[in-house]
Design an enzyme around this catalytic site. Structure first.
Site, mmCIF file in Angstrom:
data_model
loop_
_atom_site.group_PDB
_atom_site.id
_atom_site.type_symbol
_atom_site.label_atom_id
_atom_site.label_comp_id
_atom_site.label_asym_id
_atom_site.label_seq_id
_atom_site.Cartn_x
_atom_site.Cartn_y
_atom_site.Cartn_z
ATOM 1 N N HIS A 7 -10.119 -3.245 5.037
ATOM 2 C CA HIS A 7 -10.854 -4.272 4.234
ATOM 3 C C HIS A 7 -12.210 -4.490 4.761
ATOM 4 O O HIS A 7 -12.715 -5.704 4.700
ATOM 5 C CB HIS A 7 -9.954 -5.538 4.061
ATOM 6 C CG HIS A 7 -8.967 -5.553 3.132
ATOM 7 N ND1 HIS A 7 -8.258 -6.646 2.559
ATOM 8 C CD2 HIS A 7 -8.236 -4.551 2.614
ATOM 9 C CE1 HIS A 7 -7.419 -6.271 1.755
ATOM 10 N NE2 HIS A 7 -7.321 -5.042 1.751
ATOM 11 N N HIS B 147 -5.938 1.945 5.524
ATOM 12 C CA HIS B 147 -6.451 1.191 4.406
ATOM 13 C C HIS B 147 -7.248 0.031 5.143
ATOM 14 O O HIS B 147 -6.679 -0.617 5.863
ATOM 15 C CB HIS B 147 -5.374 0.611 3.644
ATOM 16 C CG HIS B 147 -5.944 -0.232 2.718
ATOM 17 N ND1 HIS B 147 -7.093 -0.238 1.824
ATOM 18 C CD2 HIS B 147 -5.424 -1.635 2.175
ATOM 19 C CE1 HIS B 147 -7.446 -1.268 1.030
ATOM 20 N NE2 HIS B 147 -6.162 -1.974 1.257
ATOM 21 N N CYS C 56 0.874 -1.149 0.196
ATOM 22 C CA CYS C 56 -0.191 0.128 0.188
ATOM 23 C C CYS C 56 0.977 1.226 0.087
ATOM 24 O O CYS C 56 0.431 2.502 -0.110
ATOM 25 C CB CYS C 56 -0.977 -0.091 1.137
ATOM 26 S SG CYS C 56 -1.782 -1.370 1.554
ATOM 27 N N GLU D 189 -26.393 12.252 10.379
ATOM 28 C CA GLU D 189 -25.735 13.237 11.221
ATOM 29 C C GLU D 189 -24.332 12.610 11.169
ATOM 30 O O GLU D 189 -23.384 13.765 11.417
ATOM 31 C CB GLU D 189 -26.295 13.089 12.896
ATOM 32 C CG GLU D 189 -25.509 13.823 13.818
ATOM 33 C CD GLU D 189 -25.758 15.311 13.825
ATOM 34 O OE1 GLU D 189 -26.550 15.709 12.888
ATOM 35 O OE2 GLU D 189 -25.194 16.006 14.682
ATOM 36 N N HIS E 109 -12.719 -4.560 -2.602
ATOM 37 C CA HIS E 109 -11.571 -4.745 -1.934
ATOM 38 C C HIS E 109 -11.711 -3.646 -0.629
ATOM 39 O O HIS E 109 -11.427 -4.311 0.490
ATOM 40 C CB HIS E 109 -10.446 -3.936 -2.867
ATOM 41 C CG HIS E 109 -9.305 -3.795 -2.271
ATOM 42 N ND1 HIS E 109 -8.006 -3.983 -2.935
ATOM 43 C CD2 HIS E 109 -8.614 -3.890 -0.948
ATOM 44 C CE1 HIS E 109 -6.889 -3.751 -2.264
ATOM 45 N NE2 HIS E 109 -7.077 -3.811 -0.968
HETATM 46 C C1 LIG Z 1 -5.342 -10.154 1.982
HETATM 47 S S1 LIG Z 1 -4.039 -9.662 1.247
HETATM 48 C C2 LIG Z 1 -4.239 -8.171 1.081
HETATM 49 C C3 LIG Z 1 -3.245 -7.316 0.479
HETATM 50 O O1 LIG Z 1 -3.161 -7.842 -0.968
HETATM 51 C C4 LIG Z 1 -3.351 -5.852 0.119
HETATM 52 O O2 LIG Z 1 -4.791 -5.654 -0.259
HETATM 53 C C5 LIG Z 1 -3.354 -5.110 1.641
HETATM 54 O O3 LIG Z 1 -4.336 -4.471 1.720
HETATM 55 C C6 LIG Z 1 -2.332 -5.259 2.406
HETATM 56 O O4 LIG Z 1 -0.954 -5.172 2.042
HETATM 57 P P1 LIG Z 1 0.148 -5.335 2.552
HETATM 58 O O5 LIG Z 1 1.434 -5.503 1.623
HETATM 59 O O6 LIG Z 1 0.309 -6.777 3.352
HETATM 60 O O7 LIG Z 1 0.371 -3.904 3.555
HETATM 61 ZN ZN LIG Z 2 -6.051 -3.994 0.464
#
Ligand SMILES: CSC[C@@H](O)[C@@H](O)C(=O)COP(=O)(O)O
Ligand SMILES: [Zn+2]
Length: 245
Positions: free
Chosen positions: A112, A110, A92, A141, A208
């Site tokens: 998920h 970031h 990232c 709100e 993602h």
């Molecule tokens: C479940 S693997 C997810 C990764 O490919 C990526 O999307 C992520 O968010 C984290 O990347 P990373 O390189 O471990 O910091």
């Molecule tokens: Zn990711």
């Protein structure tokens, strides 16, 4: 030459202060793991403090991270001042750097989170291009927890309103970019979205997750919380047949 290059690199990640970025990233990752934001090694956090950028390693259990696992980059030269052996920096990294470059951010998160992913899936099913490529919501709100551009002033006006933040009747808009096979390949689309949407405080990545930033850790974290709340609410509203815009 950087003022830090002659130092023992471990000095950069050693401090008893829990708010030191190396300690803070480790602690935040544990909190975010409990929220389901950084599960199964996905997601992450980076902090920029003055001319130093702190980055976690790639592919590790984020909730187990320790300060000594941290990479430290010189913000001006983009050189690594500290590189733990046996690790690669987070994939990232170029996306975090985009938030520092284009928004002057001090922290980028970031996640998920499944709520972020679900919102992008609901938007994907829209027949309308604008709705497919941008999540927008108003008259909730929690929108007031988001600053214009993400790293705006959080100076408080009379009445408790944050001056740089959206108001109840403003529309919050978060652009959605398409996912790519590799995290770093998202960088161009993320940068384009940041430039095309100067008011956006985050960018969703279809199927993602989301990138959220702030001028400092506190702002990035509270905005990530507010957005996750709004994504969850929108998903639930959709399930009940209610429209969120
Ligand atoms: C479940 S693997 C997810 C990764 O490919 C990526 O999307 C992520 O968010 C984290 O990347 P990373 O390189 O471990 O910091
Ligand atoms: Zn990711």
């Amino acid at each position: 030459m950087s003022a830090h290059t002659d130092q023992d690199p471990d000095v950069l990640i050693t401090s008893p202060d829990p708010m030191h970025p190396a300690n803070h990233i480790s602690e935040l990752c544990r909190k975010f793991y409990d929220l389901g934001w950084v599960t199964g090694t996905g997601g992450g956090v980076s902090i920029r403090k003055e001319d130093l950028v702190y980055l976690a390693p790639s592919g590790v259990q984020k909730e187990m991270m320790q300060p000594e696992d941290m990479f430290v980059m010189d913000w001006k030269t983009k050189e690594y001042l500290r590189r733990p052996l046996n690790y690669k920096p987070s994939a990232c990294t170029p996306l975090f750097l985009a938030a520092y470059t284009h928004r002057g951010a001090g922290c980028c998160i970031h996640t998920h989170s499944q709520w972020a992913v679900l919102v992008t899936l609901i938007c994907e099913s829209s027949p309308d291009w604008a709705t497919r490529t941008c999540f927008s919501i108003k008259e909730i709100e929690q929108i007031k927890g988001i600053s214009r551009g993400g790293s705006g002033s959080d100076e408080i006006a009379e009445g408790g309103r944050k001056l740089g933040n959206l108001g109840f009747f403003d529309t919050l808009r978060i652009p959605i970019i398409e996912n790519t096979a590799h995290e770093e390949d998202l960088t161009g689309a993320l940068e384009q979205a940041m430039l095309a949407w100067p008011e956006c405080a985050a960018v969703l990545v279809r199927r993602h997750g989301v990138y959220v930033w702030g001028k400092d850790v506190g702002q990035a974290k509270t905005q990530a919380e507010s957005l996750d709340y709004l994504f969850q609410l929108a998903v639930r509203m959709h399930g009940m047949g209610l429209k969120w815009t």
